[in-house]
Enzyme design. Structure first.
Site, PDB file in Angstrom:
ATOM      1  N   ASP B 418       0.755  -1.166   0.055  1.00  4.82           N
ATOM      2  CA  ASP B 418      -0.032   0.037   0.006  1.00  4.82           C
ATOM      3  C   ASP B 418       0.937   1.128   0.029  1.00  4.82           C
ATOM      4  OD1 ASP B 418      -2.318   1.505   0.394  1.00  4.82           O
ATOM      5  OD2 ASP B 418      -1.922   1.554   2.540  1.00  4.82           O
ATOM      6  N   GLU B 643      -5.657  19.456   4.047  1.00  3.01           N
ATOM      7  CA  GLU B 643      -6.262  20.609   4.725  1.00  3.01           C
ATOM      8  C   GLU B 643      -5.841  21.057   5.910  1.00  3.01           C
ATOM      9  OE1 GLU B 643     -10.581  20.275   4.448  1.00  3.01           O
ATOM     10  OE2 GLU B 643     -10.448  21.374   2.656  1.00  3.01           O
ATOM     11  N   ARG B 747       2.528  17.270  -2.802  1.00  2.63           N
ATOM     12  CA  ARG B 747       1.257  17.561  -3.105  1.00  2.63           C
ATOM     13  C   ARG B 747       0.922  18.912  -3.393  1.00  2.63           C
ATOM     14  NH1 ARG B 747      -2.922  13.758  -0.509  1.00  2.63           N
ATOM     15  NH2 ARG B 747      -1.449  11.849  -0.305  1.00  2.63           N
ATOM     16  N   GLY B 828      -4.828   3.513  -3.642  1.00  2.00           N
ATOM     17  CA  GLY B 828      -6.184   4.159  -4.167  1.00  2.00           C
ATOM     18  C   GLY B 828      -5.989   5.588  -4.554  1.00  2.00           C
ATOM     19  N   ASP B 829      -4.599   6.104  -4.363  1.00  2.00           N
ATOM     20  CA  ASP B 829      -4.308   7.381  -4.580  1.00  2.00           C
ATOM     21  C   ASP B 829      -4.446   7.809  -6.105  1.00  2.00           C
ATOM     22  OD1 ASP B 829      -3.963   9.684  -3.158  1.00  2.00           O
ATOM     23  OD2 ASP B 829      -2.320   8.827  -2.042  1.00  2.00           O
ATOM     24  N   ARG B 935      -5.364   4.291  -7.944  1.00  2.00           N
ATOM     25  CA  ARG B 935      -6.660   4.283  -8.192  1.00  2.00           C
ATOM     26  C   ARG B 935      -7.406   2.916  -8.164  1.00  2.00           C
ATOM     27  NH1 ARG B 935      -8.746   8.849  -7.181  1.00  2.00           N
ATOM     28  NH2 ARG B 935      -8.090  10.953  -8.052  1.00  2.00           N
TER      29      ARG B 935
END
Lengths: 327, 1320
Positions: B418, B643, B747, B828-829, B935
């Site tokens: 992962d 965030e 990011r 999943g990124d 993904r």
């Protein structure tokens, strides 16, 4: 501060054992290291081999087959089972002194006494089917006892055409432990061993009951009869010897002098029905027991092999020696 | 008198229900009522008695059932059944070979050993259960009219249970009451699904008491809910009120067992599921039993042994038959059976077959299984005790949850990992930002901060900490500190209390200076409403603080209110602008204070409720509670960690988000002023717009301001294009920064702003309102309005957030790859992030050609073919030069032998699976060094693992940390869970649980290698040992008429396997260390021996069988020829053989032992001594056993005979000579890397390190073609680099990159792009 919780921490112990860091000897086998080892072992083996071989050569063995069939010429008259009792003679001559003490063995071959080993499967029935004879207890019971060897030998030296009996010593031919500890006679009743065996019958194949095995020596009867004890020590292999007598007495204590001898054999034991052979063996012993060429040769061969290997290793070492092997 | 009536009534109603409803309907519903009216009644009157109570029992056995059940389970094993059958055969009189009782000894010993092991394991489970069952909880009692303290096990369905803050929920509870005025209760479900963010649960509609009290006595509804299921996300039901009103409830009303209550003083409800019927327990499947690859192989070889045994027994039976036939008459030594009958030779031969089976039974290595189990226990002991796999921070060791696959660790070929939380820390770190075209590199956040963070978590603050600046607000909220140990005992999961966001942000000094300078201007700026350049810094940070959906943790809400109240009284600008009371100046140097502070953090939510304080933090005095108002206690709960990272970053610069309400957001400015913005609208994030905005009214200027935050591609297009060139320049500079950020694996986000005129806003707001009120395609309209508003933005800056790699991830991956392991990352990124991380953890190297498969169209196949063709062109060795020109055209700096990387998207993957192109994909993947799937769904993850595992027939390992990895963890041969941020789900499903990805290196390279080599060698040895010993008996059969006689006393024979030769191999299997850990880590390629199963191949098995035959021949025939024709008796003949085989078997092992510790010596010498002592004692006391030829005094006689020793020496030497010579030759020629490595081990540490370096430099060029760079290429490569570096420096002198590799990454990114465009 971090030591504060040291008592309750889950941290593994940092010990050599737990961390698999125990000091260890880590041998790496390589030619350089083993050459001296091979050489040493080889030389030592050759030494031992020579000693064994020499010792073994010095042991004299005289073996005579008296089955009476096949190649054996002795006792052929007794082969027919109908001629009982049958006595035959075996003549031999010694050109030199047969070094004493001389042991007299009888040998049986193709005789699977070790088969009785499978009777030891279950001790409860270890005597079966030779436990009862018409509901009377057999003493000694069991098929080993039942098939006890019953040829007897008498040795004469022919001195000036007269037969001079060579005294055969039947004492102490069985294991000391067998005689003193393992086997016991039932307590004598009124000083009579026969009475002690009251209520028992002799084994089916025996001509005489157990308390009457040795008429010459009343002490050598019952379960403590030396020949019986020897027989009861099961042979390992189908071709075996069993000690019959020793020649330790009188003028023969130092050995059998050169000359002609006659062995008179009471031929009782049938071997024809299983193609067995009977023989009688005179032998003396050394520190390493009876004659045995094999062990000496084995040592010599192995020792030589080791020496050769060390030479091979030397070549390998010379060819493939890596510089970092000097430790 | 009413009780029976009630009971009758209940029965009647049940019957009626039964009549009325269909049975399956009945099955789906659980009906329950309150227990309170039935309190103190006997069990049979209890309404909910048919449901499981809350005491759990995970043990398999009870004291009484242990023996029968354990025996039953053990006899399920084939091996044990075999043994029992053999033992039974012994009791059959016609075939028995031994005394039947004796034959039972081995099986009894094995059964007892296994039983002891099982009992111990079960006892541990029992203790764990007991601890859980006796945990305290509060149950309502009608008598006491209050909640009374009871144990978890006393909870029954229908009870009313109260849970307080930070308490673990004892059962699945339907929430009926909460101390929160809004009727919510926050829980943390980390124990269940691994998610650490708080989840809100609501009380069932209509149960919110206005006065906040809760009276269970008045609860008279009937609850209907579904039957227990293990689906955590499904729960439905309704309440049947006495007034026939039905109230529905769902999973938002359910508190799950095992979760922790957070931020809520207390909550209460009625238990609907208890004990084993709770969702948590239904999800907990307990330990897993896997069969390792080695064990499967062992089983086939056991079958070979069975075949061998069959053949030998057949030979025995035939031999006996033939032997009997040779006699013309029945010889005197063949006894009749007990009835004096002779059975026919054929029948005796048939019986003899079984006698032989008994005699030679040891050939089947039954004790092998129990030995393997013991060895694995030992191996697991050493793995769990490895201090290198211990994590200081969480005080946790590696957990071995699967007990029987340790050796599989040494054979892994594919690792599926992962990304988030496994390769990365899942802690978002604010790394860089670009404001007004100027780059600020937050260098302190890169590395030094980490070292500072750990000691801080130990409860101390290092003196030289970068955050020493007193004028700055302290950035460490108390909750990142670990609680003191006693706390962690009583509260099972306090560790999950910390957020996954790195809350410490060390501000960049330059940027800080700029903002500090502006502080002086702030007053002015606030009054004069214009937005000039200098104010952009303020806007940038305000945007960071405001433009998000971060919730200031409700844990602090009580505080917040009191805080604001106090602020209100102090304010000099009404409603908006005020100074903050200075932080408490209390000294924190002493540990005591720090601890108290921590403790307080756990009780903080309860601080307003004095009645509860005594339960958790009774030692707190009123005065200490004063520190509650410390504003540093703020925590932010964000949907995405990015965030929160931005908010923390803003906070580091003094822009502290204090509170967020739906219509208002409060921010404190650096100099202490507090601004409260009115939130006019929030345009939420969606994936098509890739941005979010907030529309606020500035409290001072009263302007309507839009702050937008989003992906660079989304924002850059929307910038105001009618601006002066200065702005454009900033934009282009920022774009350049963004590109660099992206290539460095950060990011990226762009921050922009727009000031809206009142008129424009009103117009827009009316359209917006219209859109909100429509019913059809409302979503589309809303998005349209959002797009409408987000135009002509002014760029404020950009941020780069790092999802920091865990320690040593690149090194670990490099080592694993060197070890011949292919590493795939399944995440999943999204694509960009994943690829960036892949580069930074060296999954892809700078020189790699990376293919990106990203299509959901039907052309999938052609794209695959095309890529495959491309790859084949490069890999075909003869053609590599001829294609050089093409290579050069595509990427000028590429070397001759390119390596490939593959990026595949989840959509494409599903296409591949749909179109059955798996084999093509695999073919492609096999050419690639690494594969990255982004993904992908959890199901796809497991599908990929399954594909590789089944189609390539390789050993696979999956590693992950989150609930989304559970599928793949369970699919792989070995599943590894990373315990840490994301809770327990992955750990629960895993075979091994570690704390850091880097631990994988030692776990595989060292422990894997050791476990595999130890076990493999031990198994081989075990087979050898049995065959060798049994063959001795077999050869003897040729000399005893195949009668099944043994020349060794059966006691000694049984002891031989059971005691004399059993412990050394077990010790060998646990402790032998063929190569030291340091060398194994230094030379990962040594791992390949395990991968290729080199210690235990089919050939190895047969070679060792041959060796066993040879040795047994030697051990039989040398004594045989020695004693041939003498008066030797059977056991005297057997004793040297037994002794010789003992020496041979032990010394054989001695040749195989590679490192002799004191323990090795002890076991080896001990075994020999034990043999002689036992044999001497046995033959001294065994006067009458085993008649007629008993072993009495045999050993003593033998030991007094020189020939015995001579035979022992020569036989042992001859037996072991071939093996010894072969080992010597192997050691001399040193063909295998293992031998070479072993030689390295003998060197001193420095010399060894040097040799390892030499070794690597020798080998790597030949083995890893990537490093073969032709001189020209390397020159141009370095030239390009230097050019690039210099140009970088020219353009951005401020910018300082951490290392070269980041710039190199930009290259590879260039390659990648060119390739991608080619294929997609």
């Amino acid at each position: 501060v971090s030591q504060l919780g040291a008592g309750t921490t889950n941290r593994p112990d940092n010990t050599a054992f737990d961390q698999q860091r125990l000091p260890a000897w880590q041998p790496v086998l390589s030619a350089g290291i083993v050459i001296p080892g091979f050489l040493l072992v080889g030389l030592a083996f050759i030494g031992i081999g020579v000693a064994l071989f020499v010792t073994s050569r010095s042991i004299q063995v005289l073996e005579n087959d008296y089955t009476g069939t096949g190649s054996s010429v002795h006792c052929s008259e007794c082969v027919n089972p109908k001629t009982t009792p049958c006595t035959c003679q075996l003549n031999f001559s010694l050109s030199a002194l047969f070094q004493g003490p001389v042991f007299l063995y009888y040998g049986l071959s193709n005789y699977f006494q070790n088969l009785w080993g499978d009777l030891s499967k279950s001790p409860s029935s270890s005597c079966a089917p030779y436990q009862y004879d018409q509901n009377t207890t057999i003493a000694p019971c069991g098929s080993v006892a039942n098939s006890m060897f019953n040829d007897t030998f008498t040795l004469y030296q022919l001195v000036n055409a007269t037969r001079k009996t060579v005294p055969l010593d039947g004492k102490g031919i069985a294991w000391w432990t067998d005689y003193n500890i393992k086997f016991r006679n039932p307590p004598e009743v009124d000083g009579s061993l026969a009475a002690a065996f009251n209520g028992t019958v002799k084994p089916v194949n025996w001509p005489k009951p157990v308390y009457d095995l040795d008429p010459t020596n009343p002490a050598n009867n019952g379960f403590l009869n030396q020949d019986f004890l020897v027989w009861m020590r099961t042979a390992a292999l189908p071709d075996f010897w069993k000690l019959y007598r020793r020649i330790t007495e009188g003028e023969y204590a130092s050995g059998l002098p050169a000359g002609n001898y006659t062995l008179e054999i009471q031929y009782n034991y049938p071997v024809a029905n299983f193609a067995g052979r009977k023989s009688v063996i005179f032998s003396n012993t050394s520190w390493m027991g009876g004659k045995n060429q094999f062990l000496g040769i084995a040592y010599l061969v192995t020792g030589s092999l080791c020496v050769v290997m060390s030479a091979v290793m030397l070549i390998v070492y010379a060819k493939f020696n890596s510089p970092d092997e000097d430790f | 008198a009413t009780e029976p009536e009630k009971n009758n009534y209940a029965i009647w109603s049940l019957i009626k229900q039964g009549w009325r409803r269909k049975p399956e309907q009945e099955d789906k519903v659980r009906r329950l009522i309150s227990n309170l009216p039935y309190e103190d009644l006997r069990r049979k009157y209890q309404p909910n008695r048919q449901y499981a109570n809350n005491s759990i029992k995970t043990t398999k056995y009870t004291v009484w059932s242990f023996i029968p059940m354990n025996l039953f389970e053990q006899f399920h094993r084939f091996a044990n059944v075999y043994f029992v059958v053999i033992a039974m055969l012994n009791f059959v009189p016609i075939v028995n070979a031994f005394e039947p009782g004796v034959a039972l000894i081995p099986i009894c010993v094995i059964l007892i050993l296994t039983a002891i092991k099982d009992a111990w394991e079960d006892f541990r489970r029992y203790q764990a259960d007991k601890q859980l069952n006796n945990m305290p909880c509060s149950i309502y009692s009608r008598k006491e009219k209050d909640f009374v303290s009871k144990c978890w096990k006393d909870v029954r369905v229908g009870d009313f249970v109260k849970v307080v803050c930070n308490e673990v929920i004892p059962a699945d509870i339907l929430l009926l009451h909460s101390s929160d005025p809004n009727g919510v209760c926050h829980i943390e479900t980390a124990n269940l699904d691994g998610e650490t963010n708080l989840k809100q649960r609501q009380i069932v509609r209509g149960f919110a008491a206005p006065d906040g009290s809760f009276q269970p006595e008045y609860f008279s509804s009937i609850i209907y809910c579904e039957k227990p299921s293990n689906n955590l996300n499904r729960f439905k039901g309704y309440l049947d009120k006495p007034d026939k009103k039905k109230i529905g409830f769902g999973k938002e009303n359910l508190l799950l067992r095992g979760c922790t209550v957070r931020n809520t003083d207390e909550a209460a409800g009625i238990v609907v599921y208890a004990g084993h019927e709770t969702k948590a327990m239904l999800n907990n499947k307990g330990p897993r039993y896997k069969r390792s690859k080695l064990e499967r192989k062992v089983n086939t070889d056991v079958l070979f042994c069975v075949a061998l045994l069959f053949i030998m027994c057949l030979i025995g039976a035939l031999g006996y038959f033939i032997w009997l036939e040779t006699f013309p008459d029945i010889p005197p030594f063949v006894p009749p059976d007990s009835n004096n009958n002779y059975i026919s030779p054929a029948l005796s031969g048939f019986y003899m077959f079984f006698t032989m089976v008994i005699l030679l039974q040891v050939l089947i290595p039954i004790s092998l299984y129990v030995s393997i189990e013991l060895i694995k226990v030992g191996q697991i002991f050493f793995i769990t005790n490895d201090i290198d796999l211990y994590d200081e921070e969480t005080d946790s060791r590696i957990q071995c949850r699967a007990l029987n696959i340790t050796e599989d660790l040494g054979q892994i070929k594919y690792i599926f990992s992962d990304k988030t939380g496994t390769l990365t820390e899942n802690k978002m770190v604010f790394r860089r930002c670009s404001v007004m075209g100027i780059e600020y590199c937050h260098r302190e956040n890169a590395g030094s901060q980490r070292t500072g963070a750990y000691p801080a978590k130990q409860g101390t603050r290092p003196k030289g900490h970068p955050r020493g600046d007193a004028s700055l607000p302290q950035g460490t909220p108390g909750r990142t500190q670990t609680p003191d140990p006693p706390h962690s005992r009583t509260q099972p999961s306090p560790l999950h209390h910390s957020t996954p966001i790195e809350t410490d942000v060390a501000p960049d000094r330059r940027l800080l200076r700029v903002t500090c300078d502006e502080k002086t201007q702030i007053q002015e700026w606030c009054r004069v409403s214009h937005c000039n350049g200098s104010a952009s810094f303020m806007d940038f940070f305000l945007a960071l603080a405001i433009c998000n959906t971060v919730v200031v943790s409700t844990a602090m809400l009580p505080r917040q209110r009191s805080l604001l109240k106090r602020m209100g009284s102090l304010s000099h600008i009404v409603n908006s602008f005020q100074s903050i009371p200075e932080k408490s100046s209390k000294s924190r140097s002493s540990l005591k204070d720090v601890k108290e502070e921590e403790a307080e953090d756990y009780s903080d939510s309860g601080s307003n409720n004095p009645s509860r304080r005594n339960s958790s933090a009774s030692h707190h005095s009123e005065e200490e509670r004063g520190t509650v108002s410390d504003p540093n206690g703020l925590c932010y709960e964000a949907e995405s960690p990015d965030e929160a990272a931005l908010v923390y970053a803003a906070k580091a610069y003094g822009f502290t988000l204090l509170a967020r309400a739906p219509d208002r957001v409060t921010v404190r400015l650096p100099q202490g002023a507090v601004l409260s913005f009115e939130v006019l609208d929030t345009l939420a994030f969606d994936s098509t717009r890739k941005r979010m905005s907030v529309v606020v009214r500035h409290p001072i200027t009263r302007e309507v301001v839009i702050y937008t935050k989003g992906a660079d591609s989304a924002i850059m297009e929307l910038l105001d294009c009618h601006v002066q060139s200065e702005r454009k320049k900033i934009a282009s500079k920022t774009q350049r920064h963004l590109d660099l950020y992206a290539s460095a694996g950060l990011r990226t986000l762009c921050i922009a702003k727009k000031v809206l005129s009142e008129q424009a806003y009103d117009d827009w707001a009316s359209i917006r309102q219209e859109a909100e009120s429509t019913i059809d395609n409302r979503e589309e309209l809303l998005m349209e309005t959002a797009v409408h508003l987000e135009t002509n933005l002014t760029l404020l800056g950009a941020t780069g957030i790092e999802d920091r790699l865990q320690d040593d991830v690149p090194a670990t991956i490099a080592a694993l790859r060197e070890a011949g392991i292919q590493v795939w990352v399944l995440t999943g990124d999204k694509n960009e992030t994943a690829v960036n991380i892949a580069y930074s953890c060296r999954l892809f190297n700078q020189g790699d050609m990376v293919f990106t498969l990203n299509t959901d169209s039907r052309q999938c196949e052609s794209i695959l073919d095309c890529t495959l063709g491309e790859v084949r062109r490069y890999t075909a060795p003869s053609q590599s030069w001829s294609f050089q020109s093409i290579v050069g055209a595509v990427m000028p700096t590429e070397s001759t032998g390119p390596t490939f990387g593959l990026v595949i998207e989840g959509r494409t993957l599903s296409m591949v699976f749909e179109a059955h192109l798996q084999m093509k994909l695999l073919e492609l993947a096999r050419h690639c060094r690494s594969v990255l799937c982004c993904r992908v769904t959890p199901l796809q993850k497991s599908a990929v693992v399954k594909l590789v595992r089944n189609k390539l027939k390789v050993m696979t390992l999956s590693i992950g940390d989150g609930a989304n990895d559970v599928n793949m963890i369970q699919t792989a041969d070995i599943g590894i869970g990373i315990s840490g941020q994301e809770g327990m789900q992955a750990v629960m499903a895993s075979d091994f649980a570690i704390t850091h990805f880097k631990h994988l290196k030692k776990l595989l390279l060292v422990h894997g290698h050791w476990c595999y080599s130890r076990l493999a060698k031990m198994v081989i040895y075990f087979f050898y040992k049995n065959v060798m010993y049994v063959n001795l008996l077999f050869w003897y059969q040729f000399y005893c008429g195949f009668s099944g006689t043994a020349m060794i006393d059966y006691w000694l024979m049984i002891f031989f396997n059971l005691f004399f030769t059993s412990t050394p191999p077990i010790m060998f299997g646990i402790m032998d260390r063929d190569i030291s850990a340091e060398t194994l880590l230094g030379l990962p390629e040594l791992y390949k021996t395990g991968q290729n199963s080199e210690f235990y191949k089919r050939a190895t098995f047969w070679i060792v069988m041959l060796d066993a035959f040879y040795q047994s021949l030697v051990c039989f025939f040398i004594p045989y020829w020695t004693y041939q024709g003498s008066d030797i008796d059977i056991f005297t003949f057997g004793t040297p053989m037994n002794t010789v085989s003992l020496f041979t078997i032990l010394l054989h092992l001695a040749i195989e032992i590679k490192s002799w510790t004191a323990i090795h010596w002890g076991f080896m010498v001990g075994s020999v001594l034990l043999y002689f002592i036992v044999a001497l004692i046995f033959s001294a006391i065994c006067i009458n056993c085993n008649p007629p030829s008993n072993p009495y005094w045999i050993m003593e006689n033998q030991m007094a005979d020189p020939v015995f020793y001579l035979v022992c020496i020569i036989t042992t030497v001859v037996a072991l000579l071939p093996r010894y010579i072969i080992r010597v030759l192997q050691g001399t020629l040193a063909l295998s890397p293992l031998v070479q490595a072993r030689k390295l081990d003998r060197l001193s540490t420095e010399a060894r390190d040097q040799q390892i370096k030499n070794w690597k430099s020798q080998r790597s060029p030949s083995e890893v073609p990537t490093n073969l760079v032709s001189p020209v290429d390397s020159f141009s490569n370095s030239f390009e680099q230097s050019f690039y570096n210099s140009s970088l420096e020219r353009e951005m002198p401020d910018m300082q990159w951490d290392s070269n590799e980041e710039t190199q990454n930009t290259f590879s990114k260039g390659h990648r792009r060119s390739i991608s465009t080619m294929t997609v």
